[in-house]
Design an enzyme around this catalytic site. Structure first.
Site, mmCIF file in Angstrom:
data_model
loop_
_atom_site.group_PDB
_atom_site.id
_atom_site.type_symbol
_atom_site.label_atom_id
_atom_site.label_comp_id
_atom_site.label_asym_id
_atom_site.label_seq_id
_atom_site.Cartn_x
_atom_site.Cartn_y
_atom_site.Cartn_z
ATOM 1 N N CYS A 129 -18.196 -15.968 -18.177
ATOM 2 C CA CYS A 129 -17.091 -15.974 -17.993
ATOM 3 C C CYS A 129 -16.129 -16.371 -19.210
ATOM 4 C CB CYS A 129 -16.352 -16.526 -16.689
ATOM 5 S SG CYS A 129 -14.907 -15.950 -16.098
ATOM 6 N N ASP A 133 -3.610 -6.217 -9.048
ATOM 7 C CA ASP A 133 -4.590 -4.822 -8.239
ATOM 8 C C ASP A 133 -5.708 -5.663 -7.888
ATOM 9 O OD1 ASP A 133 -6.107 -5.957 -10.610
ATOM 10 O OD2 ASP A 133 -6.345 -3.754 -11.355
ATOM 11 N N CYS A 188 -16.445 -10.923 -13.696
ATOM 12 C CA CYS A 188 -15.873 -11.344 -12.617
ATOM 13 C C CYS A 188 -16.248 -10.191 -10.839
ATOM 14 C CB CYS A 188 -14.663 -11.879 -12.437
ATOM 15 S SG CYS A 188 -14.366 -12.740 -10.626
ATOM 16 N N TYR A 209 -5.989 11.382 -2.161
ATOM 17 C CA TYR A 209 -4.728 11.315 -1.777
ATOM 18 C C TYR A 209 -3.463 11.965 -2.581
ATOM 19 C CZ TYR A 209 -7.600 6.834 -0.048
ATOM 20 O OH TYR A 209 -8.400 6.161 0.525
ATOM 21 N N TYR A 264 2.860 -2.627 -7.340
ATOM 22 C CA TYR A 264 1.955 -2.544 -7.922
ATOM 23 C C TYR A 264 2.238 -2.318 -9.049
ATOM 24 C CZ TYR A 264 -2.447 -2.012 -10.652
ATOM 25 O OH TYR A 264 -3.034 -1.249 -12.083
ATOM 26 N N GLN A 291 -6.120 4.205 -5.616
ATOM 27 C CA GLN A 291 -7.615 4.448 -4.931
ATOM 28 C C GLN A 291 -8.800 5.193 -6.004
ATOM 29 O OE1 GLN A 291 -7.303 3.216 -1.625
ATOM 30 N NE2 GLN A 291 -4.729 3.182 -1.790
ATOM 31 N N THR A 292 -8.763 5.574 -7.229
ATOM 32 C CA THR A 292 -9.454 6.015 -7.867
ATOM 33 C C THR A 292 -10.086 5.687 -8.915
ATOM 34 O OG1 THR A 292 -7.987 7.659 -6.824
ATOM 35 C CG2 THR A 292 -10.000 8.698 -8.305
ATOM 36 N N GLU A 322 -2.102 5.196 -13.747
ATOM 37 C CA GLU A 322 -1.450 3.786 -12.800
ATOM 38 C C GLU A 322 -1.617 4.882 -12.240
ATOM 39 O OE1 GLU A 322 -2.306 0.972 -12.057
ATOM 40 O OE2 GLU A 322 -2.444 0.818 -15.084
ATOM 41 N N THR A 380 -9.919 7.636 4.295
ATOM 42 C CA THR A 380 -10.005 6.142 4.731
ATOM 43 C C THR A 380 -9.813 5.994 5.887
ATOM 44 O OG1 THR A 380 -7.679 6.748 2.645
ATOM 45 C CG2 THR A 380 -7.797 4.668 3.273
HETATM 46 FE FE1 SF4 Z 1 -15.239 -14.589 -11.200
HETATM 47 FE FE2 SF4 Z 1 -15.110 -15.915 -13.923
HETATM 48 FE FE3 SF4 Z 1 -14.806 -18.020 -11.063
HETATM 49 FE FE4 SF4 Z 1 -17.066 -16.876 -12.001
HETATM 50 S S1 SF4 Z 1 -15.778 -18.265 -12.818
HETATM 51 S S2 SF4 Z 1 -15.956 -16.493 -10.038
HETATM 52 S S3 SF4 Z 1 -16.831 -14.872 -13.024
HETATM 53 S S4 SF4 Z 1 -13.143 -15.762 -12.472
#
Ligand code: SF4
Length: 373
Positions: free
Chosen positions: A230, A168, A220, A112, A150, A72-73, A67, A323
């Site tokens: 999805c 995140d 997504c 970083y 986080y 940032q990587t 983590e 950055t």
């Molecule tokens: Fe993202 Fe799934 Fe919504 Fe499409 S349906 S915007 S992939 S969460």
């Protein structure tokens, strides 16, 4: 100002309030976890769903290390470096006992660098104040050096299965879309975390977090979300509105300013190059670098900062994007004069053995090329 669309508000207002919609919340976590069970990425720090079912438990040290490295990587850059760290320092006691310079050297190129110093400090705190055992609650984890909101939540959820809400960049995007949150970032962060909390399950919290991360990374995606593939599509307000790519609402980035500087590669008769340990505080803190002048937006007198009185030759320039600014460094090369004495912060290093931040590596490579090496 209303930031959520009505469609999304209906979902978020009702989620968790009535038995019917508690069932809806359960459906979201079940759909995501089912998808994760079948599609989880194989990552070197991860105990995947199949291993988990076979009784394997995550190693909190590996979760923490990954983590910190992933801040940032990218996953692709971190994976091989994570394995090297684990090979060299397999547990918290080994990391705590390591010299800081070794940890900084192993970190070279990851950027970083405050993360590497905190990594080492945190290992010392866990070893000395927690008996070498990572605390399992978010609140105590957040008292450790380099562990913020986080990371504390991520370790609590992934290493210990605590129902901590982890947000995140990938999860932020998925949740902003699920609820079609119009409020611009970074102001929307609190609302996004609240909405994430509304769908977070009590059980398999770590898998849920990792499932959302994987969904964000592979389905997504920022530019081209694959909504038909999805598992959450029927719960997603942004998809229903046909506006998935509008979320999260990120204001256009301001152009980065430019800075200039110069570095000097002083070479001795053995072909070693003079390096200088940078001050602990500040950019590239504690790392080795070529001596040079301060980086500013105005040109300053480079030669006033040359490490030795010798004939310097400008061999070109290197650029690097940090950055907050673009940097251009003029690179000079020179031969160490007779009687040159280095300072305490300086050391002669065989160039191939130097563990350097990326910008310094670029400058050194230019110098070596000039020498035909
Ligand atoms: Fe993202 Fe799934 Fe919504 Fe499409 S349906 S915007 S992939 S969460």
């Amino acid at each position: 100002m209303a930031y959520e669309t009505r469609d999304a508000k209906n979902i978020s207002q009702t989620l968790g309030k009535t038995p019917r919609l508690q069932a809806s919340r359960a459906k979201i976590s079940q759909a995501l976890l089912r998808w994760y069970d079948a599609n989880a990425r194989t990552l070197p720090w991860r105990v995947g769903p199949h291993q988990s079912k076979a009784g394997y438990k995550p190693d909190p040290y590996a979760v923490w290390l990954s983590e910190i490295m992933l801040q940032q990587t990218t996953v692709a850059s971190v994976a091989p470096r994570f394995l090297k760290f684990l090979e060299r320092w397999p547990d918290i006691a080994a990391m705590a006992a390591a010299p800081l310079d070794d940890v900084l050297g192993e970190w070279a190129g990851l950027g970083y660098y405050a993360r590497a110093r905190n990594l080492h400090k945190c290992a010392g705190v866990v070893a000395e104040q927690h008996g070498g055992v990572f605390p399992c609650t978010e609140d105590i984890l957040k008292t450790l050096p380099g562990v913020g909101d986080y990371t504390g939540a991520a370790i609590a959820a992934i290493a210990f299965g605590r129902p901590a809400v982890v947000v995140d960049g990938n999860i932020e995007r998925v949740v902003a879309r699920l609820f079609a949150i119009d409020e611009p970032l970074p102001g929307a962060k609190a609302l996004i975390k609240q909405r994430a909390g509304a769908i977070w399950p009590q059980r398999r919290s770590g898998d849920f977090a990792q499932g959302l991360m994987d969904l964000g990374a592979g389905v997504c995606k920022p530019k081209a979300p694959s909504c038909p593939a999805c598992p959450l599509v029927e719960h997603c307000a942004a998809s229903r509105l046909g506006r998935a790519q509008d979320f999260p609402n990120k204001p256009a980035k301001k152009p980065k300013p430019s800075r200039k500087g110069a570095v000097f590669a002083l070479v001795d008769a053995k072909g070693e190059v003079l390096f200088e340990r940078r001050p602990e505080k500040g950019l590239l803190g504690g790392m080795l670098g070529l001596p040079g002048n301060p980086w500013t937006d105005k040109s300053n007198k480079a030669m006033a900062h040359a490490p030795a009185a010798t004939k310097w030759r400008r061999i070109g320039e290197v650029t690097h994007v940090f950055t907050h600014f673009h940097l251009t460094l003029d690179v000079y090369i020179g031969i160490s004069p007779k009687g040159f004495r280095r300072t305490r912060e300086q050391q002669w290093v065989v160039p191939k053995q130097a563990r350097l931040p990326t910008v310094m590596k670029k400058a050194l490579d230019l110098a070596l090329k000039e020498r035909g090496e």
